[in-house]
Design a protein around this motif. Sequence first.
Motif, mmCIF file in Angstrom:
data_model
loop_
_atom_site.group_PDB
_atom_site.id
_atom_site.type_symbol
_atom_site.label_atom_id
_atom_site.label_comp_id
_atom_site.label_asym_id
_atom_site.label_seq_id
_atom_site.Cartn_x
_atom_site.Cartn_y
_atom_site.Cartn_z
ATOM 1 N N TRP A 269 -30.560 48.047 -77.582
ATOM 2 C CA TRP A 269 -29.191 48.202 -78.052
ATOM 3 C C TRP A 269 -28.356 47.121 -77.374
ATOM 4 C CZ3 TRP A 269 -28.350 51.455 -81.943
ATOM 5 C CH2 TRP A 269 -29.198 52.548 -82.126
ATOM 6 N N THR A 271 -24.540 44.895 -77.660
ATOM 7 C CA THR A 271 -23.226 44.646 -78.260
ATOM 8 C C THR A 271 -22.984 43.147 -78.330
ATOM 9 O OG1 THR A 271 -22.283 46.738 -77.498
ATOM 10 C CG2 THR A 271 -20.734 44.955 -77.967
ATOM 11 N N ASN A 286 -22.034 46.875 -82.222
ATOM 12 C CA ASN A 286 -23.203 47.250 -81.435
ATOM 13 C C ASN A 286 -24.341 47.642 -82.360
ATOM 14 O OD1 ASN A 286 -24.384 47.958 -78.757
ATOM 15 N ND2 ASN A 286 -24.450 50.015 -79.635
ATOM 16 N N THR A 453 -24.447 47.310 -73.733
ATOM 17 C CA THR A 453 -23.748 47.884 -74.877
ATOM 18 C C THR A 453 -22.328 48.268 -74.502
ATOM 19 O OG1 THR A 453 -24.200 50.238 -74.516
ATOM 20 C CG2 THR A 453 -25.944 48.924 -75.538
#
Length: 505
Positions: A269, A271, A286, A453
């Motif tokens: 994950w 961003t 994200n 993230t």
Amino acid sequence: MTDRRPPWALAGVLAGLAGLATSYAAAMVLTIRESPVVAVAEMVIRLTPGEAAERAISVLGHFDKPALVIGILLILLALFALAGRLAEKGFWQPMVVWFALAGLGLGAVLAQRSAGLADSLPVLIGLVTWVTAHSALNDALRRERRRPDLESRERRVFVMVAGAISLAAVGIAAGGRVVGAGRRHVEASRRLLRIPGVTRRQAPVATSVDLAGIAPWQTPNEDFYLIDTTLAKPTIEPQDWALRIHGLVDRELVLTYSDLVERELTESWITLNCVSNEVGGGLVGNARWSGVRLADLLADLGVSDQADAVLQTSHDGWFCATPLAALTDDRDAMLAVAMNGRPLPIEHGFPVRTIVPGLYGYVSATKWVVDMEVTTFETAVGYWTTKGWSAEGPVKIASRIDVPRSGDDVEVGDVQIGGVAWHQHTGIEAVEVQVDGREWERAELGEVPSVDTWVQWKVTVDVPEGDHTVRVRAIGKDGATQTDVVRAPDPDGSTGLHAIEISAS
């Protein structure tokens, strides 16, 4: 006496549009990425100073490129009309306009990366169309001028020729789009593609603070922001893609798509946010990215101790210089092949793009990446660096209020305020909210799987009757507090605290 100028100008406009139609159709049939008009627009983008480009993005947002194309088309219409009026004086005068426009288009097309002879064919076809269509229209107008007694008949001939050219132009453009449906074919290939090791895992439930109106922690692909310099997105079949890694390495490497996806994939994950994002702006998202870690790839190539940068180049010719350290440390910098469990959308770099947590995209996030040269910052200069932006672009800590919106009316008493905060590869330790200069109040944070993230946050504050200013700030895991000093995005990212105005009654 009847004014015959309008038909002459109309003849130029019709001939000009016919040339644009045939050149566009030729580009589609030949599966050339850019038609001449798009090539000219991209040349304008490349030559535009960074400050002017930033102003255009801030004013027009995602409409900056359509506005540029529309502006070019309006200028072309004026020049087409000029060519038509010049034809009233003689045969060669409009040729100056047609050949000048063709020369401009040819120069823009050949300036594209890896342009060849085939890329120039749409321009030449358009030029031939301009000359022949304009001559056909002018013949009727000249006969009309020579024989006033036959004015009515010759005007009908002009109308018939103009109608035939118009219908042919529309048909040719539509036919070219149908025949040259390269993008649709690539899109079909993308939808059918299955990449071993890519999962469609949903966002962990604990990442949400359960406050309606906050941007979802996982940004859907279709809502993810788009910022790039290209007008015609490259459409590349996976089997046609290859990446060359070379430069200050012991061994060069050429990776095909099948070579890449056969390697061990990692999923993270991460961003991403654009350096052009204003304080409180929406150029951030994200997603779950799947790909091959660049650190592992580069470790096998024997990178020289002299190297400190990697010059990345996109299929469309865009380039950036990325700090080597960010590609070889413990972060999940990767050659990404999937986004949120699916092959990358074409707009986001299909089939392969670069993702580097903690760096703004202008120095790292190369879509449609096809070349990586291990080098030094002394010799490598990125696209945006040439326009005045900083050579290195570490992301800055930021926070945003999503709920309530500025200008909203709220009820007196307890009001829930929430939003998102981010500081990729450092992480968010705390978020604080202030109302009308009172004490800062700590917010509740959602859980996150890593420091790469953003985080959702919310807080309940007491709001008395009247008008109020609410501000937010973030504190990073490194102890740094978001500054209230206001700076514009250039040259290395905006700073300042996001504030909203609300009324309680």
